[in-house]
Write a protein that holds these residues in place. Structure first.
Motif, PDB file in Angstrom:
ATOM      1  N   GLN A 418       0.899  -1.322   0.088  1.00 56.67           N
ATOM      2  CA  GLN A 418      -0.083  -0.196   0.144  1.00 56.67           C
ATOM      3  C   GLN A 418       0.805   1.259  -0.147  1.00 56.67           C
ATOM      4  O   GLN A 418       0.732   2.233  -0.569  1.00 56.67           O
ATOM      5  CB  GLN A 418      -0.874   0.027   1.221  1.00 56.67           C
ATOM      6  N   PHE A 421       2.123   1.863  -3.606  1.00 53.20           N
ATOM      7  CA  PHE A 421       0.847   2.536  -4.228  1.00 53.20           C
ATOM      8  C   PHE A 421       0.994   3.870  -3.874  1.00 53.20           C
ATOM      9  O   PHE A 421       0.616   4.911  -4.820  1.00 53.20           O
ATOM     10  CB  PHE A 421      -0.086   1.733  -4.173  1.00 53.20           C
ATOM     11  N   HIS A 424       3.083   6.522  -5.574  1.00 52.13           N
ATOM     12  CA  HIS A 424       2.971   6.945  -6.811  1.00 52.13           C
ATOM     13  C   HIS A 424       1.834   8.016  -7.019  1.00 52.13           C
ATOM     14  O   HIS A 424       1.636   8.328  -8.216  1.00 52.13           O
ATOM     15  CB  HIS A 424       2.642   5.606  -7.696  1.00 52.13           C
ATOM     16  N   LEU A 428      -0.655   4.888 -11.555  1.00 53.66           N
ATOM     17  CA  LEU A 428      -0.145   3.569 -11.127  1.00 53.66           C
ATOM     18  C   LEU A 428       1.325   3.332 -11.280  1.00 53.66           C
ATOM     19  O   LEU A 428       2.019   3.868 -12.139  1.00 53.66           O
ATOM     20  CB  LEU A 428      -0.982   2.754 -12.219  1.00 53.66           C
ATOM     21  N   PRO A 429       1.793   2.321 -10.706  1.00 55.80           N
ATOM     22  CA  PRO A 429       3.555   1.864 -10.668  1.00 55.80           C
ATOM     23  C   PRO A 429       3.426   1.332 -11.832  1.00 55.80           C
ATOM     24  O   PRO A 429       2.477   1.155 -12.874  1.00 55.80           O
ATOM     25  CB  PRO A 429       3.260   0.878  -9.585  1.00 55.80           C
TER      26      PRO A 429
END
Length: 489
Positions: A418, A421, A424, A428-429
């Motif tokens: 988490q 994520f 970023h 999205l990564p």
């Protein structure tokens, strides 16, 4: 220099350069971009020397050599090729080519070879299989990154080709990560022993039972001994006994060929007592030294592109190197050699945002250490680039705190993911997250399991519930060094 030279190459520039150089040297030259035309000239009895490319529009130059041998046994053939791989060198040698030169070749070197070929005819094949068109040569294996134009690598390829099917033991020396194990495997996969047994013996499993089992498994085939200087005195004595039994015992006809890998200076290992001299001389029938990557800088970019293509064939995203990215890679010293380069290219394949890998992405990964696993912690995330329009980026959201000590593993993993994520923001990564996370978890799992089993790979594989060969491949792919630390009761 006197004689008629037949040239077959689909590159008009090469045909022109060779024609001019050979004509000035006193030769008569016929040049063509077609193997069919070359074959007609040979059948008509023309020519005292053939110079042919490998990949032609109407066929493969090496594949034509057996037919030339059959029609004109005395006609020497020099192979030139842009496919600078060990497979090409081996195929040219097995087809009984007079010589093989990689492109771009040194013109004076080719002229010298041509002069030698015209001055004396090549050896005639004694093996009838080399004189027929039925022999199937091994195809290039994308799993083996044995490519290189550097003179040191071409010399290595020629040596491998010459001794590939000899019964002499082979010792392969070099730094860690240069590809010694890959070359050792090629001595089996590309030889006439390939249909027989194959086994690898390491110091982690060198008790009497393991040595006997490996010898039996490799019967008639190939036994690879990885770093025998790391074996203890008792294990080295057992290896000597095994080799002596194969040399004089009733099963000597089924004895495997022994290929061993060593560090960059095996003689220093002998002098320091790390390997017994009588074992060393039994293993060093032919000695081959693999150069480090920094000693063949011109090979780095072609090898990097080869490794990217191989990664794509294994399911990773299909990526290509931009010219600027290639320049950054070429300038890196690569202390981890080919293994480090492969890890770098796999990582870039996973993390690159676009199909073409950029200079900034390469620099960013190298600054973090290309041989390490991809981290998913706060420190691993690089600073985000300004937006294309120069707009301010949204502020970084607050990060979810990590769970307290003693929390379940699943809770800790979920919290780390988490945070990754959250870092970023609203994006999205990069694609490929599944494989990256699995590798991040897999490496410490293997390291802890190996430590718990004292470095015993057989016990570690049993503990993990996987095949030992699978474990060995994972250790190699993840660049995990194995040291046997203690005996388990």
């Amino acid at each position: 220099m006197d004689g008629t030279v037949l040239i077959a190459d689909d590159d008009r520039t090469i045909r022109t350069v060779l024609t001019q150089a050979l004509t000035r040297a006193g030769c008569r030259v016929h040049a063509t971009g077609s193997l069919a035309q070359l074959s007609r000239w040979v059948d008509e009895g023309r020519g005292d020397l053939v110079i042919t490319d490998v990949m032609m529009p109407d066929g493969n130059g090496i594949d034509r050599i057996p037919a030339i041998r059959s029609a004109r046994p005395e006609l020497p053939v020099i192979v030139i090729s842009a496919q600078n791989t060990i497979i090409t060198a081996i195929r040219a040698n097995e087809a009984d080519a007079f010589d093989y030169l990689p492109k771009p070749f040194d013109l004076p070197d080719l002229m010298s070879k041509a002069g030698q070929a015209l001055a004396r005819r090549p050896r005639k094949a004694t093996d009838s299989s080399q004189q027929t068109g039925d022999t199937v040569m091994p195809a290039a294996d994308p799993a083996m990154p044995l490519i290189g134009h550097a003179a040191s690598m071409q010399a290595l390829f020629r040596m491998v080709a010459r001794v590939l099917n000899a019964d002499l033991p082979v010792m392969i020396a070099g730094e860690a990560g240069v590809g010694k194990s890959t070359i050792a495997r090629s001595f089996h996969d590309l030889s006439d022993r390939k249909d027989n047994g194959f086994a690898v013996l390491t110091s982690a499993d060198a008790d009497e039972e393991a040595i006997s089992r490996a010898g039996a498994k490799a019967a008639g085939g190939t036994l690879v001994i990885e770093n025998p200087s790391g074996f203890d005195a008792a294990a080295q004595a057992r290896l000597i006994g095994m080799v002596e039994a194969w040399e004089s015992g009733r099963d000597r006809l089924r004895a495997p060929r022994i290929v061993s890998t060593m560090g960059p200076d095996p003689q220093a290992d002998v002098s320091a007592g790390r390997i017994r001299s009588d074992l060393y001389y039994r293993l060093a029938g032919v000695s081959i030294t693999v150069p480090p990557l920094r000693a063949r800088v011109d090979d780095i970019v072609p090898l990097a592109r080869h490794l990217l293509a191989r990664a794509a064939s294994q399911g990773l995203p299909d990526r290509m190197l931009s010219d600027k990215a290639a320049s950054v890679i070429r300038a890196h010293p690569f202390p981890g050699n080919v293994r480090e380069l492969e890890n770098l290219m796999r990582r870039l394949a996973l993390t690159s945002a676009e199909e073409s890998i950029s200079e900034a992405e390469v620099a960013d990964v190298l600054s973090q250490g290309s041989a390490s696993a991809i981290p998913v912690t706060v420190a691993s995330v690089s600073t985000r680039e300004p937006s294309p329009r120069g707009e301010p980026q949204p502020s970084m959201p607050s990060l979810q705190p990590l769970p307290p000590a003693g929390a379940k593993l699943s809770d800790s993993v979920e919290a780390h993911l988490q945070r990754y994520f959250d870092l970023h923001g609203d994006r999205l990564p990069p694609p490929g997250l599944y494989d990256r996370i699995l590798r991040e978890i897999e490496k410490p799992l293997l390291q802890v399991a190996l430590d718990a089993t004292g470095g015993n790979q057989l016990r570690c594989a049993d503990l993990l519930g996987i095949n030992r060969n699978t474990l060995r491949k994972k250790l190699t792919d993840l660049n995990i060094e194995v040291t046997r630390r203690r005996k388990l009761m």
